[in-house]
Design an enzyme around this catalytic site. Sequence first.
Site, PDB file in Angstrom:
ATOM      1  N   ASP A 146      21.053-111.625  31.174  1.00 37.11           N
ATOM      2  CA  ASP A 146      20.323-111.890  30.034  1.00 37.11           C
ATOM      3  C   ASP A 146      20.079-110.449  29.277  1.00 37.11           C
ATOM      4  O   ASP A 146      20.275-109.424  30.057  1.00 37.11           O
ATOM      5  CB  ASP A 146      19.023-112.690  30.384  1.00 37.11           C
ATOM      6  CG  ASP A 146      18.311-111.861  31.625  1.00 37.11           C
ATOM      7  OD1 ASP A 146      18.929-111.450  32.202  1.00 37.11           O
ATOM      8  OD2 ASP A 146      16.779-111.828  31.321  1.00 37.11           O
ATOM      9  N   GLU A 191      16.437-112.243  34.217  1.00 39.78           N
ATOM     10  CA  GLU A 191      15.829-110.950  34.719  1.00 39.78           C
ATOM     11  C   GLU A 191      14.742-110.185  33.884  1.00 39.78           C
ATOM     12  O   GLU A 191      13.657-109.798  34.176  1.00 39.78           O
ATOM     13  CB  GLU A 191      17.068-109.908  34.961  1.00 39.78           C
ATOM     14  CG  GLU A 191      16.199-108.576  35.848  1.00 39.78           C
ATOM     15  CD  GLU A 191      15.813-107.609  35.121  1.00 39.78           C
ATOM     16  OE1 GLU A 191      15.226-106.589  35.689  1.00 39.78           O
ATOM     17  OE2 GLU A 191      16.125-107.483  33.665  1.00 39.78           O
TER      18      GLU A 191
END
Length: 382
Positions: free
Chosen positions: A80, A142
Amino acid sequence: MPLPPLKDQFDALLRLPSISCTQPNLDQSNLPVVELLASWLSDLGFDCRILPIADQPGKANLIASFGSGPGGLVMAGHTDTVPCNPERWQHDPFALTEADNRWYGLGSCDMKGFFPLVIEAVRNYLDQPFKQPLIVLATADEESSMSGARALVAADLTQARHAIIGEPTGMRPIRLHKGIMMERIDIIGQAGHSSDPSLGHNAMEAMHAVIGDLLQLRGDWQKRWSNPLFGVPTPTLNLGCIHGGDNPNRICAKCALEFDIRPLPGMNSDELRAAIRERLRPIAAEHQVQIDYQPLFPGVPAFETPADSPIVRACEELTGQSAAAVAFATEGPYLNQLGMQTLILGPGDIDQAHQPDEFLALDRLQPTIDVLQGLIRRFCLQ
Ligand SMILES: [Zn+2]
């Protein structure tokens, strides 16, 4: 489909937006990224498993293994990115632009760009027998909740013993960071006319006492805990925002405080919370108010991998730099909780992460590939 060259892989990953965000309207799936990585790694002979994250549709981790058996080396990264403001970018955030000897794009540095470098490093070794598996781990979320790393269990990673995470460290090995806690205290008192204090219970005055105790606790912790490897060697506690009351002539009925704590390795967040709770009880009794205390999110533990662990030694030798501490948090503590010894080491610079015109400098590519190949030889082939 033949594996595209490094630059095309890089571009393809940037073209799949995978923003994770606590604001639902900005949050995106990371599945397209994970599926593309899985297709490339499967072509190379990796055994790929896409593991959906429970209760989060459209989010998944990828675990791709080459070689079998217990042990081995994990090369990990998150799929991400943070949100971005395209209007503040000179380049397209969602495609690779090469300029000024840099590759620009959202996630180039932090950190989708790490995966093509791993693939480039391993592809020349695939005809050799692996004595220990190489595991490529690509996680979800994350940048928001760390739910991907939290969802991992040791069995999924075949009890791998060593791991590196390619977060932007400018190729300096990192073995320590502080934890993050974000907390909230709500005080409910009772309103009344300001002219007669006996008519109510003042939440703001109770909060005054709470703040006094928090600052005292901070002082105690800073006397007890210190680590010279950190730029700020002591744990911190920051009073971040406070809201309370409505009018000068009313006794304040409600007051809320949010604060952040950055504990050092060795400090246990549950124990810190217990110490705070213990201070709140007598204040609630004395001021006759209700005090609620909650973490705003589960927090990230502090991270430390011992200086003499094999992965730290190997990365220090391969980079020629001694392992250090950083001020940002990573998925490292979660991998360490699974029994690995984890080091943070990646090609980007943290100064470029989360910024408009994020880039990876081209002169970082080959040195990173060299270090990754050194790790593969040492932990998987020998
Ligand atoms: Zn990152």
